[in-house]
Design a protein around this motif. Sequence first.
Motif, PDB file in Angstrom:
ATOM      1  N   SER A   1      85.298  56.187  -0.949  1.00 22.13           N
ATOM      2  CA  SER A   1      84.505  55.816   0.031  1.00 22.13           C
ATOM      3  C   SER A   1      84.486  54.275   0.158  1.00 22.13           C
ATOM      4  O   SER A   1      84.263  53.708  -1.082  1.00 22.13           O
ATOM      5  N   PHE A   2      84.735  53.534   1.200  1.00 16.11           N
ATOM      6  CA  PHE A   2      85.052  52.116   1.252  1.00 16.11           C
ATOM      7  C   PHE A   2      83.634  51.672   2.099  1.00 16.11           C
ATOM      8  O   PHE A   2      83.618  50.387   2.280  1.00 16.11           O
ATOM      9  N   GLY A   3      82.727  52.524   2.076  1.00 17.21           N
ATOM     10  CA  GLY A   3      81.233  52.003   2.637  1.00 17.21           C
ATOM     11  C   GLY A   3      81.313  51.389   4.056  1.00 17.21           C
ATOM     12  O   GLY A   3      82.120  51.967   4.764  1.00 17.21           O
ATOM     13  N   ASN A   4      80.932  50.124   4.210  1.00 13.33           N
ATOM     14  CA  ASN A   4      81.082  49.665   5.544  1.00 13.33           C
ATOM     15  C   ASN A   4      81.921  48.499   5.623  1.00 13.33           C
ATOM     16  O   ASN A   4      81.891  47.440   6.386  1.00 13.33           O
ATOM     17  N   VAL A   5      82.884  48.337   4.727  1.00 12.61           N
ATOM     18  CA  VAL A   5      84.152  47.476   4.770  1.00 12.61           C
ATOM     19  C   VAL A   5      84.812  47.624   6.042  1.00 12.61           C
ATOM     20  O   VAL A   5      85.684  48.779   6.033  1.00 12.61           O
ATOM     21  N   SER A   6      85.439  46.665   6.500  1.00  8.68           N
ATOM     22  CA  SER A   6      86.241  46.816   7.776  1.00  8.68           C
ATOM     23  C   SER A   6      87.622  46.062   7.663  1.00  8.68           C
ATOM     24  O   SER A   6      87.309  44.881   6.833  1.00  8.68           O
TER      25      SER A   6
ATOM     26  N   GLY B   1      90.097  56.337   6.339  1.00  7.83           N
ATOM     27  CA  GLY B   1      88.407  55.970   6.585  1.00  7.83           C
ATOM     28  C   GLY B   1      88.268  54.621   6.691  1.00  7.83           C
ATOM     29  O   GLY B   1      87.035  54.393   6.446  1.00  7.83           O
ATOM     30  N   ILE B   2      89.193  53.787   7.064  1.00  8.73           N
ATOM     31  CA  ILE B   2      88.708  52.185   7.102  1.00  8.73           C
ATOM     32  C   ILE B   2      88.681  51.829   8.517  1.00  8.73           C
ATOM     33  O   ILE B   2      89.799  52.044   9.271  1.00  8.73           O
ATOM     34  N   ASN B   3      87.856  50.987   9.060  1.00  3.31           N
ATOM     35  CA  ASN B   3      87.639  50.708  10.262  1.00  3.31           C
ATOM     36  C   ASN B   3      88.651  49.515  10.514  1.00  3.31           C
ATOM     37  O   ASN B   3      88.444  48.497   9.449  1.00  3.31           O
ATOM     38  N   ALA B   4      89.602  49.576  11.362  1.00  3.60           N
ATOM     39  CA  ALA B   4      90.392  48.432  11.513  1.00  3.60           C
ATOM     40  C   ALA B   4      90.540  48.137  13.206  1.00  3.60           C
ATOM     41  O   ALA B   4      90.428  48.892  13.918  1.00  3.60           O
ATOM     42  N   ILE B   5      90.681  46.801  13.110  1.00  4.85           N
ATOM     43  CA  ILE B   5      90.523  45.825  14.396  1.00  4.85           C
ATOM     44  C   ILE B   5      91.490  44.950  14.387  1.00  4.85           C
ATOM     45  O   ILE B   5      91.526  44.210  13.591  1.00  4.85           O
TER      46      ILE B   5
ATOM     47  N   VAL C   1      85.492  37.854  17.303  1.00  7.60           N
ATOM     48  CA  VAL C   1      85.738  39.159  16.903  1.00  7.60           C
ATOM     49  C   VAL C   1      84.752  39.466  15.689  1.00  7.60           C
ATOM     50  O   VAL C   1      84.119  40.493  15.523  1.00  7.60           O
ATOM     51  N   LEU C   2      84.772  38.475  14.858  1.00 10.01           N
ATOM     52  CA  LEU C   2      84.201  38.741  13.379  1.00 10.01           C
ATOM     53  C   LEU C   2      82.586  38.679  13.865  1.00 10.01           C
ATOM     54  O   LEU C   2      81.819  39.431  13.157  1.00 10.01           O
ATOM     55  N   GLU C   3      82.157  38.014  14.891  1.00  8.14           N
ATOM     56  CA  GLU C   3      80.728  38.059  15.131  1.00  8.14           C
ATOM     57  C   GLU C   3      80.386  39.431  15.359  1.00  8.14           C
ATOM     58  O   GLU C   3      79.169  39.879  15.358  1.00  8.14           O
ATOM     59  N   ARG C   4      81.149  40.342  16.039  1.00 10.25           N
ATOM     60  CA  ARG C   4      80.783  41.629  16.637  1.00 10.25           C
ATOM     61  C   ARG C   4      80.783  42.786  15.433  1.00 10.25           C
ATOM     62  O   ARG C   4      80.476  43.933  15.639  1.00 10.25           O
ATOM     63  N   ILE C   5      81.200  42.267  14.266  1.00 12.05           N
ATOM     64  CA  ILE C   5      81.283  43.167  13.041  1.00 12.05           C
ATOM     65  C   ILE C   5      80.368  43.303  12.049  1.00 12.05           C
ATOM     66  O   ILE C   5      79.972  42.161  11.552  1.00 12.05           O
ATOM     67  N   GLU C   6      79.719  44.304  11.734  1.00  5.45           N
ATOM     68  CA  GLU C   6      78.541  44.313  10.681  1.00  5.45           C
ATOM     69  C   GLU C   6      79.015  44.668   9.285  1.00  5.45           C
ATOM     70  O   GLU C   6      80.038  45.526   9.390  1.00  5.45           O
ATOM     71  N   GLY C   7      78.619  44.052   8.306  1.00  4.40           N
ATOM     72  CA  GLY C   7      79.456  44.447   7.033  1.00  4.40           C
ATOM     73  C   GLY C   7      80.290  43.566   6.649  1.00  4.40           C
ATOM     74  O   GLY C   7      81.118  42.615   7.502  1.00  4.40           O
TER      75      GLY C   7
ATOM     76  N   VAL D   1      86.883  44.960  -2.596  1.00  2.00           N
ATOM     77  CA  VAL D   1      85.406  44.512  -2.080  1.00  2.00           C
ATOM     78  C   VAL D   1      84.557  45.544  -2.168  1.00  2.00           C
ATOM     79  O   VAL D   1      83.249  45.175  -2.667  1.00  2.00           O
ATOM     80  N   SER D   2      84.698  46.712  -2.122  1.00  2.00           N
ATOM     81  CA  SER D   2      84.132  48.172  -1.993  1.00  2.00           C
ATOM     82  C   SER D   2      83.364  48.182  -3.343  1.00  2.00           C
ATOM     83  O   SER D   2      82.099  48.858  -3.444  1.00  2.00           O
ATOM     84  N   ALA D   3      84.019  47.753  -4.578  1.00  2.29           N
ATOM     85  CA  ALA D   3      83.780  47.922  -5.954  1.00  2.29           C
ATOM     86  C   ALA D   3      82.781  46.931  -6.295  1.00  2.29           C
ATOM     87  O   ALA D   3      82.006  47.200  -7.425  1.00  2.29           O
ATOM     88  N   ARG D   4      82.300  45.957  -5.585  1.00  2.00           N
ATOM     89  CA  ARG D   4      81.367  44.958  -6.046  1.00  2.00           C
ATOM     90  C   ARG D   4      79.959  45.326  -5.815  1.00  2.00           C
ATOM     91  O   ARG D   4      79.499  46.254  -5.065  1.00  2.00           O
TER      92      ARG D   4
END
Length: 231
Positions: free
Chosen positions: A2-7, A32-36, A55-61, A228-231
Amino acid sequence: MSFGNVSAVLVHGAWADGSSWGKVIDRLKEQGINAIAAPLPLTSLRDDVAALDRVLERIEGPVVLAGHAYAGAVIGSTRAGNIAALVYVAALAPDEGETVSDVFYRGETHPQSPQLAPDRHGWIWLPQEAFAQAFAQDATPQEVAVLAAVQRPISVSCISEAVGRPLWKERPSWFLVAEQDRMINPANQHDMARRMNARVRSYQTDHTPVVTAADAVTHVIVEAVESVSAR
């Protein structure tokens, strides 16, 4: 995993648009990774950083920010607080006070590297034949045709503005070195990666691995996302 909410936010370079990341986007989404893909106007470095920030302003996490070629200067110049790691893909990484032009022309040029000059409007276009000869020599004829057809010119302003303190001095970074690059000298890529203290991943690929070696590019981005997800 699981990569959580990392985009992953993917930034195109000169003579390209967001569609150049299409294969990588597919592969990241399969995992399963959100990519933009962030669109850049290529009008000035300042404009391009502002476009990325919108673009970055629109992304949570947290975000893993990846840049190809010229976009290395763009991802290193943002100050968005949600960036957790940087991935440079055959990219340019100017240090504080340097311009894109300074680092692009450092070292020997490949014999098949194109001669570049602005037109009367201040835009730099890639010669048609350069797509097959230097930009993406490993691409299929169909891929080369699309790359050439959708190319977007870059303004002289993009390559002549000095950068501030680059974000790679504050965030963990990865650098995919394209060992068969005919646009940016591979030795230059190694030098930039070394001074960044980046995690270097070397592949026998051309200047545009986002198209011609999408599995390799995806692997490096996933590695950064996992970190990043492992932190």
